[in-house]
Design a protein around this motif. Sequence first.
Motif, PDB file in Angstrom:
ATOM      1  N   LEU A 140      85.752  18.123  38.439  1.00 41.65           N
ATOM      2  CA  LEU A 140      84.837  17.814  39.533  1.00 41.65           C
ATOM      3  C   LEU A 140      85.254  16.560  40.286  1.00 41.65           C
ATOM      4  O   LEU A 140      85.244  16.532  41.526  1.00 41.65           O
ATOM      5  N   ASP A 141      85.636  15.517  39.587  1.00 44.96           N
ATOM      6  CA  ASP A 141      85.980  14.258  40.251  1.00 44.96           C
ATOM      7  C   ASP A 141      87.213  14.410  41.137  1.00 44.96           C
ATOM      8  O   ASP A 141      87.226  13.981  42.300  1.00 44.96           O
ATOM      9  N   SER A 142      88.271  15.028  40.590  1.00 46.33           N
ATOM     10  CA  SER A 142      89.497  15.177  41.376  1.00 46.33           C
ATOM     11  C   SER A 142      89.300  16.137  42.542  1.00 46.33           C
ATOM     12  O   SER A 142      89.815  15.911  43.644  1.00 46.33           O
ATOM     13  N   GLU A 143      88.537  17.208  42.325  1.00 49.50           N
ATOM     14  CA  GLU A 143      88.297  18.156  43.409  1.00 49.50           C
ATOM     15  C   GLU A 143      87.437  17.536  44.504  1.00 49.50           C
ATOM     16  O   GLU A 143      87.634  17.810  45.689  1.00 49.50           O
ATOM     17  N   GLY A 153      89.726  15.267  46.439  1.00 53.19           N
ATOM     18  CA  GLY A 153      90.627  16.069  47.256  1.00 53.19           C
ATOM     19  C   GLY A 153      89.929  16.710  48.434  1.00 53.19           C
ATOM     20  O   GLY A 153      90.495  16.811  49.529  1.00 53.19           O
ATOM     21  N   ALA A 154      88.689  17.150  48.229  1.00 51.04           N
ATOM     22  CA  ALA A 154      87.938  17.773  49.323  1.00 51.04           C
ATOM     23  C   ALA A 154      87.667  16.779  50.442  1.00 51.04           C
ATOM     24  O   ALA A 154      87.721  17.129  51.628  1.00 51.04           O
ATOM     25  N   LEU A 155      87.380  15.536  50.086  1.00 53.31           N
ATOM     26  CA  LEU A 155      87.143  14.520  51.112  1.00 53.31           C
ATOM     27  C   LEU A 155      88.386  14.255  51.945  1.00 53.31           C
ATOM     28  O   LEU A 155      88.291  13.819  53.099  1.00 53.31           O
ATOM     29  N   ARG A 162      90.937  16.757  52.318  1.00 47.85           N
ATOM     30  CA  ARG A 162      91.500  17.990  52.865  1.00 47.85           C
ATOM     31  C   ARG A 162      90.540  18.776  53.745  1.00 47.85           C
ATOM     32  O   ARG A 162      90.991  19.491  54.631  1.00 47.85           O
ATOM     33  N   ARG A 163      89.250  18.671  53.508  1.00 46.84           N
ATOM     34  CA  ARG A 163      88.307  19.540  54.215  1.00 46.84           C
ATOM     35  C   ARG A 163      88.392  19.328  55.720  1.00 46.84           C
ATOM     36  O   ARG A 163      88.359  18.198  56.224  1.00 46.84           O
ATOM     37  N   ALA A 164      88.465  20.444  56.446  1.00 44.34           N
ATOM     38  CA  ALA A 164      88.618  20.369  57.898  1.00 44.34           C
ATOM     39  C   ALA A 164      87.374  19.796  58.568  1.00 44.34           C
ATOM     40  O   ALA A 164      87.477  19.055  59.554  1.00 44.34           O
ATOM     41  N   ASP A 165      86.189  20.111  58.046  1.00 48.04           N
ATOM     42  CA  ASP A 165      84.974  19.601  58.681  1.00 48.04           C
ATOM     43  C   ASP A 165      84.822  18.097  58.484  1.00 48.04           C
ATOM     44  O   ASP A 165      84.294  17.401  59.361  1.00 48.04           O
ATOM     45  N   VAL A 166      85.301  17.572  57.349  1.00 43.71           N
ATOM     46  CA  VAL A 166      85.252  16.123  57.132  1.00 43.71           C
ATOM     47  C   VAL A 166      86.213  15.413  58.082  1.00 43.71           C
ATOM     48  O   VAL A 166      85.888  14.371  58.667  1.00 43.71           O
ATOM     49  N   LYS A 167      87.405  15.982  58.254  1.00 50.13           N
ATOM     50  CA  LYS A 167      88.355  15.404  59.213  1.00 50.13           C
ATOM     51  C   LYS A 167      87.786  15.436  60.627  1.00 50.13           C
ATOM     52  O   LYS A 167      87.976  14.496  61.404  1.00 50.13           O
ATOM     53  N   LEU A 168      87.094  16.516  60.964  1.00 48.56           N
ATOM     54  CA  LEU A 168      86.489  16.624  62.291  1.00 48.56           C
ATOM     55  C   LEU A 168      85.421  15.551  62.488  1.00 48.56           C
ATOM     56  O   LEU A 168      85.323  14.949  63.566  1.00 48.56           O
ATOM     57  N   ALA A 169      84.631  15.292  61.455  1.00 47.67           N
ATOM     58  CA  ALA A 169      83.603  14.254  61.559  1.00 47.67           C
ATOM     59  C   ALA A 169      84.241  12.882  61.789  1.00 47.67           C
ATOM     60  O   ALA A 169      83.733  12.075  62.584  1.00 47.67           O
ATOM     61  N   ARG A 170      85.353  12.611  61.121  1.00 48.99           N
ATOM     62  CA  ARG A 170      86.041  11.331  61.332  1.00 48.99           C
ATOM     63  C   ARG A 170      86.550  11.217  62.770  1.00 48.99           C
ATOM     64  O   ARG A 170      86.497  10.136  63.378  1.00 48.99           O
ATOM     65  N   LEU A 171      87.039  12.318  63.314  1.00 49.33           N
ATOM     66  CA  LEU A 171      87.527  12.293  64.695  1.00 49.33           C
ATOM     67  C   LEU A 171      86.385  12.060  65.681  1.00 49.33           C
ATOM     68  O   LEU A 171      86.562  11.381  66.700  1.00 49.33           O
ATOM     69  N   PHE A 172      85.222  12.617  65.405  1.00 42.83           N
ATOM     70  CA  PHE A 172      84.069  12.370  66.273  1.00 42.83           C
ATOM     71  C   PHE A 172      83.695  10.886  66.265  1.00 42.83           C
ATOM     72  O   PHE A 172      83.307  10.326  67.300  1.00 42.83           O
TER      73      PHE A 172
END
Length: 336
Positions: free
Chosen positions: A237-240, A243-245, A247-257
């Motif tokens: 759970l911890d590593s995933e 990693g999700a934070l 790799r996830r496309a929606d998280v990257k999109l939020a950072r770009l906003f």
Amino acid sequence: MKQRFLFLGNQCVAVTLAFVTSPAYSVTLETVLQTTLERNPAIQQAKSGLQQAAGQRLVFRSVAWPDVELGVPAGVQGGHRAGESGTKGFAVGRGVLTQTLFNAGLPASLRRGDVEVLIAQQQLNVAVVDQLHAARLAFYSALYNRSLEFIRREQQRTLQENVTTQRTRLEAGLADKSALASATVQTSELDSQIESAHRAYLDAQLQLALAMAIDPAKPSLPEAEGELQSAPIRVDLDSETAGALQRRADVKLARLFVRAANEDHRIIAANYYPAVTGSINGEYVPVTGIHRQGSTSRTQDFIGSEIRERAAYTWRVIDNGKVGGAVLRARSAREI
């Protein structure tokens, strides 16, 4: 087509139910994903948004580019002045080159254009991930519910054989009515489960067709090909989560906003500072004796071709809170 057994008093009545389904064609998971990637409306819309972002990037970057205006006024000049005779035609070539020399919002505007394209690219990534995930879930759901319906029908067939056996035993006096009634009830209970699995399978087919941009009104719907298999996996759970934070496309999109909101804030706040622009005006007169508009003497006429350079310095000192209000509004939007 299937049979449903109802126990009424001393009689067991078989009711035949017919299901009419649309003809279907088999598709593999690879075909589903490829077709979804090529034809899904949400993905196509995101691709169009990427092209729009490229155009918007040009708008943001145009602040740094020079502005050129060219004109050729032409006409016929009449009237009489001392030393002139008759009516004659004329043409004047004019050009104006304007260039921003200093603008505090220029770097932020250039970065904002780049971020606009990155946002559109990430929105496309989000659309691709979401739609492919939906198509994959619909495919697996179709396999699961089809298998579940098959298992339930096999169970019902076995129970129907049990009903037949209990009826034979009852007629032979080897069993009582309660055994036959119990077997009949068990068989009937599977009808709702079979219908539920069948409806879930049809719904999965519909979702699969929508993901692949296939008109649901068509007589044929895609049918998942293959068998559903599962394998145990271990998840940290911890590593995933970490990693999700990343790799996830929606998280990257939020950072770009957030980046875009910061650049918008800087562009608006740049109005606090002065702006300097330079311009070069040129006029080409192929003939002499051409009057300027509104001129009353020769000293105001076009004497010959000329080029004039100048620089303008603008600083808004009092704006009655216009810039400050816009900055506060942009800051609140960024914090939200």
